[in-house]
Enzyme design. Structure first.
Site, mmCIF file in Angstrom:
data_model
loop_
_atom_site.group_PDB
_atom_site.id
_atom_site.type_symbol
_atom_site.label_atom_id
_atom_site.label_comp_id
_atom_site.label_asym_id
_atom_site.label_seq_id
_atom_site.Cartn_x
_atom_site.Cartn_y
_atom_site.Cartn_z
ATOM 1 N N ASP A 184 3.530 -13.276 7.360
ATOM 2 C CA ASP A 184 3.226 -12.144 6.344
ATOM 3 C C ASP A 184 3.207 -12.821 4.920
ATOM 4 O O ASP A 184 3.352 -13.813 4.709
ATOM 5 C CB ASP A 184 3.915 -10.819 6.556
ATOM 6 C CG ASP A 184 5.416 -11.040 6.099
ATOM 7 O OD1 ASP A 184 5.698 -12.314 5.452
ATOM 8 O OD2 ASP A 184 6.280 -9.973 5.966
ATOM 9 N N ASN A 192 0.247 -5.554 -4.784
ATOM 10 C CA ASN A 192 -0.353 -3.875 -4.819
ATOM 11 C C ASN A 192 -0.195 -3.208 -5.991
ATOM 12 O O ASN A 192 -1.182 -2.639 -6.436
ATOM 13 C CB ASN A 192 0.150 -3.204 -3.624
ATOM 14 C CG ASN A 192 -0.813 -3.449 -2.089
ATOM 15 O OD1 ASN A 192 -1.903 -3.805 -2.535
ATOM 16 N ND2 ASN A 192 -0.212 -3.611 -1.125
ATOM 17 N N ASP A 201 -6.183 -4.992 -0.087
ATOM 18 C CA ASP A 201 -6.918 -4.681 1.053
ATOM 19 C C ASP A 201 -7.882 -6.026 1.234
ATOM 20 O O ASP A 201 -8.312 -6.598 2.189
ATOM 21 C CB ASP A 201 -7.849 -3.451 0.899
ATOM 22 C CG ASP A 201 -6.844 -2.152 1.284
ATOM 23 O OD1 ASP A 201 -5.725 -2.386 1.730
ATOM 24 O OD2 ASP A 201 -7.613 -0.831 1.235
ATOM 25 N N ASP A 227 0.918 -6.184 6.352
ATOM 26 C CA ASP A 227 0.645 -7.480 5.992
ATOM 27 C C ASP A 227 0.959 -8.660 6.902
ATOM 28 O O ASP A 227 1.068 -9.791 6.742
ATOM 29 C CB ASP A 227 0.938 -7.864 4.433
ATOM 30 C CG ASP A 227 2.429 -7.948 4.265
ATOM 31 O OD1 ASP A 227 3.006 -7.207 4.850
ATOM 32 O OD2 ASP A 227 3.140 -8.876 3.515
#
Length: 308
Positions: A184, A192, A201, A227
């Site tokens: 991840d 973000n 995204d 993720d």
């Protein structure tokens, strides 16, 4: 189970001996170009379809079943479909929870009609249908769409769990290597928060694309959640798993990501687990082992690879 004889209609040559092991099907040249299928419309395998060919088809939880269903309410050998010259017949194999056709419990042998709904166990419902080539293609495309993650287009978590169960069974049965790689993004939430969720995204999309190019064609990539991604690698031992994990880590770290002209550097933490080391009883056990390896990579300072 033996064999039973059924006479169908008035034609002199249409008597068929229906046996659970061997069936000879006499095809009528005038039949439309349609094939019989079982389609899972409810339960753990929703969307899956299987063609009913000229041989008997076993449905159940056992690994030898032509349609294997990972539903605890389904018996190991739950039911059998037997093709005959005038259609397809269904028999319950003394299952624990019974087999129901259109809501009625099956006793003996039942000839299936187009559109019949079969309930097995507590959650699985199958539809029996005759479909032509175009209907089959459409159905398979719809099924494929249910297996994919909408953002990254890699496989989704539901597919991963089903596929890993199958691969784990295959690996144990044939005593072949099986490896999982999980990774991840390090500090994904601040990305973000700083750049916005659209940037996040886009990073996930680019990440899936790059990793897909870094693995073998036979490896299966799935988005496990958020993720987190998992790769299922058939035939890979411990050393090969570590090499793959490191290749993914370097691929991500060495190439900055771009969003609207802005460069966003990211890294990943990678965990690796093999069946030989983890000795998992179930697919969930295997996922847990590789998840723990990934978190050891996190605690080691991120942007690193650890094996379970």
């Amino acid at each position: 189970m033996g064999s039973e004889e059924f006479s169908h209609g008035e034609k002199p040559d249409t008597t068929t001996v229906v046996d659970t092991d061997v069936v000879t099907r006499v095809r009528d040249e005038s039949e439309p170009d349609q094939q019989a299928y079982l389609i899972v419309i409810s339960g753990p395998h929703v969307g899956q379809m299987l063609q009913v060919s000229e041989s008997p088809l076993l449905v159940g939880r056992t690994e030898s079943a032509e349609l294997q269903l990972h539903d605890r309410g389904v018996s190991r050998e739950h039911a059998r479909l037997v093709p005959a010259d005038d259609g397809v017949y269904l028999r319950d194999l003394d299952s624990s929870n019974g087999t129901y056709v259109n809501g009625t419990e099956l006793t003996g042998v039942h000839k299936l009609e187009d559109g019949d709904k079969l309930t097995l166990g507590t959650a699985t419902i199958l539809k029996f249908a005759y479909q032509d080539e175009f209907e089959e293609t459409y159905q398979r495309k719809m099924y494929e769409a249910t297996l994919r993650d909408g953002l990254t287009d890699v496989y989704n978590k539901d597919y991963l769990q089903e596929y890993l169960h199958s691969e784990l069974s295959f690996s144990r049965r044939h005593d072949t290597p099986l490896c999982l790689v999980m990774f991840d993004i390090d500090e994904f939430k601040p990305i973000n928060d700083t750049h916005g969720h659209l940037a996040g995204d886009r990073i996930l999309e680019q990440l899936a694309e790059r990793v897909d190019q870094a693995v073998r064609d036979e490896d299966t990539i799935a988005r496990y959640g958020g993720d987190e991604f998992v790769i299922v690698c058939r035939g890979i031992e411990r050393e090969g798993g570590m090499e793959l994990g490191e290749r993914i880590r370097r691929t991500v770290a060495d190439t900055p990501f771009e969003y609207r002209g802005e460069t966003i550097p990211i890294s990943v933490s990678v965990g690796v687990a093999t069946r030989a080391d983890a000795q998992p009883e179930t697919a969930d056990d295997f996922i847990d082992a590789v998840d723990q390896a990934m978190y050891r990579a996190k605690h080691a300072g991120r942007n690193t690879t650890r094996i379970g």
